[in-house]
Design a protein around this motif. Structure first.
Motif, PDB file in Angstrom:
ATOM      1  N   PRO A   1      17.848  36.805  65.401  1.00 16.70           N
ATOM      2  CA  PRO A   1      18.529  35.638  64.816  1.00 16.70           C
ATOM      3  C   PRO A   1      19.644  36.067  63.849  1.00 16.70           C
ATOM      4  CG  PRO A   1      16.386  35.924  63.805  1.00 16.70           C
ATOM      5  CD  PRO A   1      16.464  36.936  64.905  1.00 16.70           C
ATOM      6  N   VAL A   2      20.671  35.235  63.767  1.00 14.15           N
ATOM      7  CA  VAL A   2      21.793  35.462  62.851  1.00 14.15           C
ATOM      8  C   VAL A   2      21.831  34.296  61.869  1.00 14.15           C
ATOM      9  CG1 VAL A   2      24.287  35.759  62.647  1.00 14.15           C
ATOM     10  CG2 VAL A   2      23.081  36.656  64.658  1.00 14.15           C
ATOM     11  N   ARG A   3      21.817  34.600  60.594  1.00 12.26           N
ATOM     12  CA  ARG A   3      21.806  33.544  59.576  1.00 12.26           C
ATOM     13  C   ARG A   3      23.243  33.071  59.340  1.00 12.26           C
ATOM     14  NH1 ARG A   3      18.050  31.247  56.961  1.00 12.26           N
ATOM     15  NH2 ARG A   3      18.383  30.168  54.973  1.00 12.26           N
ATOM     16  N   ILE A   4      23.438  31.758  59.352  1.00 11.19           N
ATOM     17  CA  ILE A   4      24.762  31.156  59.217  1.00 11.19           C
ATOM     18  C   ILE A   4      24.753  30.123  58.101  1.00 11.19           C
ATOM     19  CG2 ILE A   4      26.585  29.842  60.376  1.00 11.19           C
ATOM     20  CD1 ILE A   4      26.175  32.550  61.619  1.00 11.19           C
ATOM     21  N   ASP A   5      25.745  30.180  57.247  1.00 14.57           N
ATOM     22  CA  ASP A   5      25.944  29.163  56.211  1.00 14.57           C
ATOM     23  C   ASP A   5      27.183  28.352  56.585  1.00 14.57           C
ATOM     24  OD1 ASP A   5      26.264  27.620  53.952  1.00 14.57           O
ATOM     25  OD2 ASP A   5      27.153  29.247  52.776  1.00 14.57           O
ATOM     26  N   ALA A   6      26.972  27.230  57.248  1.00 12.19           N
ATOM     27  CA  ALA A   6      28.095  26.394  57.673  1.00 12.19           C
ATOM     28  C   ALA A   6      27.773  24.938  57.407  1.00 12.19           C
ATOM     29  CB  ALA A   6      28.389  26.606  59.161  1.00 12.19           C
ATOM     30  N   ARG A   7      28.737  24.257  56.800  1.00 15.75           N
ATOM     31  CA  ARG A   7      28.542  22.838  56.565  1.00 15.75           C
ATOM     32  C   ARG A   7      28.840  22.072  57.857  1.00 15.75           C
ATOM     33  NH1 ARG A   7      31.433  19.000  52.036  1.00 15.75           N
ATOM     34  NH2 ARG A   7      30.095  17.186  52.387  1.00 15.75           N
TER      35      ARG A   7
ATOM     36  N   LYS B   1      37.714  28.659  53.129  1.00 12.68           N
ATOM     37  CA  LYS B   1      36.923  29.281  54.191  1.00 12.68           C
ATOM     38  C   LYS B   1      37.274  28.628  55.532  1.00 12.68           C
ATOM     39  CE  LYS B   1      34.897  31.729  51.064  1.00 12.68           C
ATOM     40  NZ  LYS B   1      35.268  33.148  50.902  1.00 12.68           N
ATOM     41  N   PRO B   2      36.720  29.159  56.638  1.00 16.74           N
ATOM     42  CA  PRO B   2      37.104  28.646  57.959  1.00 16.74           C
ATOM     43  C   PRO B   2      36.756  27.175  58.167  1.00 16.74           C
ATOM     44  CG  PRO B   2      35.984  30.753  58.154  1.00 16.74           C
ATOM     45  CD  PRO B   2      35.842  30.332  56.737  1.00 16.74           C
ATOM     46  N   PHE B   3      37.608  26.493  58.916  1.00 16.60           N
ATOM     47  CA  PHE B   3      37.325  25.144  59.402  1.00 16.60           C
ATOM     48  C   PHE B   3      37.387  25.210  60.921  1.00 16.60           C
ATOM     49  CE2 PHE B   3      38.631  21.016  61.046  1.00 16.60           C
ATOM     50  CZ  PHE B   3      37.759  20.148  60.415  1.00 16.60           C
ATOM     51  N   VAL B   4      36.256  25.023  61.577  1.00 18.49           N
ATOM     52  CA  VAL B   4      36.180  25.154  63.039  1.00 18.49           C
ATOM     53  C   VAL B   4      35.934  23.777  63.633  1.00 18.49           C
ATOM     54  CG1 VAL B   4      34.939  26.196  64.973  1.00 18.49           C
ATOM     55  CG2 VAL B   4      35.301  27.510  62.869  1.00 18.49           C
ATOM     56  N   SER B   5      36.795  23.401  64.589  1.00 21.33           N
ATOM     57  CA  SER B   5      36.681  22.090  65.228  1.00 21.33           C
ATOM     58  C   SER B   5      36.171  22.256  66.652  1.00 21.33           C
ATOM     59  CB  SER B   5      38.049  21.394  65.236  1.00 21.33           C
ATOM     60  OG  SER B   5      37.961  20.127  65.841  1.00 21.33           O
ATOM     61  N   VAL B   6      35.141  21.493  67.003  1.00 16.79           N
ATOM     62  CA  VAL B   6      34.543  21.558  68.336  1.00 16.79           C
ATOM     63  C   VAL B   6      34.514  20.151  68.930  1.00 16.79           C
ATOM     64  CG1 VAL B   6      32.535  22.221  69.697  1.00 16.79           C
ATOM     65  CG2 VAL B   6      33.044  23.435  67.564  1.00 16.79           C
ATOM     66  N   ASN B   7      35.187  19.981  70.061  1.00 16.36           N
ATOM     67  CA  ASN B   7      35.109  18.702  70.765  1.00 16.36           C
ATOM     68  C   ASN B   7      34.037  18.822  71.840  1.00 16.36           C
ATOM     69  OD1 ASN B   7      35.564  16.519  72.670  1.00 16.36           O
ATOM     70  ND2 ASN B   7      37.503  16.171  71.616  1.00 16.36           N
ATOM     71  N   CYS B   8      32.898  18.183  71.608  1.00 20.29           N
ATOM     72  CA  CYS B   8      31.744  18.348  72.498  1.00 20.29           C
ATOM     73  C   CYS B   8      32.000  17.797  73.896  1.00 20.29           C
ATOM     74  CB  CYS B   8      30.523  17.658  71.899  1.00 20.29           C
ATOM     75  SG  CYS B   8      30.055  18.330  70.281  1.00 20.29           S
ATOM     76  N   ALA B   9      32.978  16.896  74.031  1.00 19.29           N
ATOM     77  CA  ALA B   9      33.285  16.338  75.347  1.00 19.29           C
ATOM     78  C   ALA B   9      34.316  17.168  76.096  1.00 19.29           C
ATOM     79  CB  ALA B   9      33.789  14.905  75.196  1.00 19.29           C
ATOM     80  N   ALA B  10      35.121  17.943  75.358  1.00 16.21           N
ATOM     81  CA  ALA B  10      36.217  18.679  75.994  1.00 16.21           C
ATOM     82  C   ALA B  10      35.781  20.013  76.570  1.00 16.21           C
ATOM     83  CB  ALA B  10      37.339  18.896  74.979  1.00 16.21           C
TER      84      ALA B  10
ATOM     85  N   THR C   1      33.248  25.223  57.290  1.00 20.56           N
ATOM     86  CA  THR C   1      32.840  23.926  57.828  1.00 20.56           C
ATOM     87  C   THR C   1      33.007  23.932  59.335  1.00 20.56           C
ATOM     88  OG1 THR C   1      33.579  22.810  55.810  1.00 20.56           O
ATOM     89  CG2 THR C   1      33.275  21.435  57.763  1.00 20.56           C
ATOM     90  N   ILE C   2      32.060  23.343  60.055  1.00 25.15           N
ATOM     91  CA  ILE C   2      32.208  23.142  61.487  1.00 25.15           C
ATOM     92  C   ILE C   2      32.169  21.641  61.764  1.00 25.15           C
ATOM     93  CG2 ILE C   2      29.739  23.466  61.976  1.00 25.15           C
ATOM     94  CD1 ILE C   2      30.732  24.765  64.672  1.00 25.15           C
TER      95      ILE C   2
END
Length: 570
Positions: A385-391, A305-314, A351-352
């Motif tokens: 609301p949108v229901r999301i299942d993300a680790r 499944k998707p792996f999404v990477s978020v850099n909170c500082a960038a 996963t996020i």
């Protein structure tokens, strides 16, 4: 002058070689051109048998058979000739001799081959220009169009017949012809914006001068459709988002762990990977937190499944909320009509990874907390609301406990994220891993740099092992890269003198120990604003003008930095 002298003078004046033999195959005449081409003096061959005097001759065969041989190509050493051999008959038809007339065609054939090659090259170039998707126009030294391709017609609406032979202004609807400017300046032009064709299509033009043996011969222009560029940019954004979703490329096999502390971290990560638990990766910058996040995802049942990477500082704070939670149609000025999915929704069933979670603004911390509690999000501008299942996997190099005490990090969010903390040791606490890391980095950089480095010497390795590594594995990779650049092309082993000075990095580390990089920047900014305020007698409007920021921004920065208007600092 009698007939014989006239006959010889005429034959000696022509560019063809001539040889005559009698009925006994003896040479009776050879002109000067034949002598030059064969490299044989006339006096050496007269009255001699043609087979003895002339190599590769066939005159005796023509004499015997009576059959002419017309335009035959023959090789004489490095010279290629074309020859015609004809039997000579008397009035009764009897053969009384034979004559060979031949010409050197070496240079002629070379010229013909060159012409053929030029024609083939011209056809090849035209084919290449026609097959390219870029619109191309070629102008001569006077700025007249000499060639265009099909892509040019597609963009401008003009066919080759419409423009060839005409000045390069013929296709310009608004703006200046770049071909004519290049013809005047002999300099390339890049990124010129024009409107072309009857439809006034907006394009970006690059035009380059053409020089042949130092002489200006014209220019070639490449025309880019702005609307097509915008379309490609949109597609690229979508591809980037797709890549971001599919970015988990590392596994536990990629983690080097020979030290006991690192083995403990890997063991913990492998145990938690098979569960849906939230993971908080703790450790200094450069210790491998992102590597662990990838490995945990790829070892879980969400690996496909998707792996999404978020850099909170960038990501800028102003757009972080819409990036994370998405937005509905018309949510704000500039929003896409169809709305946009947020990164959390993209990570559905996957996963996020929140890198540098400590840099997330408080407002978004509360929204993330609501998601962790309800597993639902509400896009910006939306109500449903949108229901999301993300680790969730988060990472930080900051002291979250201290931030909670100071009020810059929500305690409830901290407890939600800190379900299963994994502490990654700094490199100075896992020195036994350095030899293996160094060898791994050498292999990686060999591919990047195109080098054939085989290893590192013991004294160079010893220096690396005894260094404190404030930047951890990321700094080690930087040092190894600089060392490989310092090597000669034929060197295979990194030696001590290839390692750059580590003292300057240690000095930088000692400076930053007094405070974080962010704290140092804030102190510097506070000093700049205070100095500007004092120079302007605390006139906020003049200070803002001098600093080239808005009054509103200045007031905000003063409040954040604890600067009171009357000059007392908080």
């Amino acid at each position: 002058m009698d007939r014989a002298e006239l006959f010889q003078t005429v034959l000696d004046s022509i560019i063809e070689g001539v040889i005559l033999i009698d009925k006994d195959s003896k040479i009776t005449f050879m002109n000067k051109q034949a002598s030059l081409m064969l490299g044989i003096p006339v006096s050496q061959v007269i009255n001699k048998s043609v087979t003895d005097a002339i190599p590769n001759t066939r005159l005796h065969i023509v004499l015997k058979t009576g059959v002419p041989e017309v335009n035959r190509i023959q090789q004489l050493g490095n010279t290629k000739i074309i020859t015609t051999r004809i039997p000579i008959r008397d009035k009764t038809g009897a053969i009384i001799g034979a004559v060979a007339i031949f010409r050197d065609i070496t240079s002629v054939q070379k010229m013909a081959e060159e012409v053929t090659n030029l024609r083939e090259i011209e056809v090849l170039l035209k084919t290449i220009i026609e097959s390219t998707s870029d619109a191309i126009s070629v102008a001569d030294e006077n700025g007249r169009i000499v060639m265009v391709n099909k892509a040019y017609t597609k963009i401008t609406g003009f066919s080759a017949q419409d423009v060839i032979g005409k000045l390069a202004t013929v296709d310009i609807a608004q703006g200046e012809s770049m071909h004519l400017r290049v013809a005047q300046t002999r300099q390339p032009i890049y990124g010129a914006r024009l409107l072309v064709g009857p439809g006034k299509r907006e394009v970006i033009v690059d035009v380059t001068p053409l020089f042949v043996r130092g002489e200006f011969k014209g220019s070639v222009g490449v025309i880019h459709d702005v609307s097509e560029i915008a379309k490609l940019t949109k597609e690229l954004d979508e591809v980037k988002r797709l890549i971001r979703r599919m970015g988990a490329k590392y596994s536990f096999e990629d983690i080097i762990a020979e030290s006991s502390k690192m083995k403990i971290a890997v063991t913990q990560a492998m145990k938690v990977a098979s569960t849906p638990a939230t993971v908080l990766l703790r450790g200094e910058s450069g210790t491998g937190k992102e590597l662990f996040a990838h490995a945990i995802h790829n070892a879980s049942d969400r690996r496909d499944k998707p792996f999404v990477s978020v850099n909170c500082a960038a990501i800028p704070e102003s757009i972080l909320e819409s990036e994370l939670f998405g937005y509905t149609s018309g949510a704000f000025t500039g929003a896409k009509k169809e709305g946009k999915k947020g990164l959390l929704e993209e990570a559905h069933r996957g996963t996020i990874f929140f890198d540098e979670i400590g840099k997330m603004p408080l407002l978004l911390q509360s929204k993330l907390l609501r998601f962790l509690e309800s597993k639902e999000i509400v896009p910006v501008g939306g109500t449903k609301p949108v229901r999301i299942d993300a680790r969730i996997i988060a990472a930080t190099n900051m002291n979250l406990e201290k931030m909670v005490q100071e009020g810059s990090f929500l305690p409830d969010l901290y407890f939600r994220l800190n379900v299963f903390p994994i502490f990654l040791p700094p490199l100075r606490e896992r020195r036994e891993d350095i030899p293996y890391l160094a060898q791994h980095i050498i292999k990686k950089l060999n591919q990047q740099y195109g080098r054939l480095v085989e290893g590192i010497s013991s004294d160079a390795l010893r220096k690396l092992i005894h260094y404190d590594w404030p930047g951890n594995v990321r700094e080690l990779e930087n040092i190894m890269g600089r060392a490989m650049i310092n090597m000669e092309a034929d060197e295979r082993i990194i030696k001590l003198h290839h390692i750059p000075p580590l003292e300057e990095i240690r000095h930088f580390s000692s400076i930053t120990k007094a405070g974080s990089h962010k704290q140092l920047l804030l102190e510097y900014e506070k000093g700049v604003i205070l100095k500007a305020l004092e120079e302007n007698s605390w006139n906020v409007q003049k200070t803002a003008e001098n600093l080239k920021i808005s009054i509103r921004t200045l007031y905000y920065r003063m409040k954040m930095l604890g600067i009171k208007r009357e000059g007392r600092r908080i």
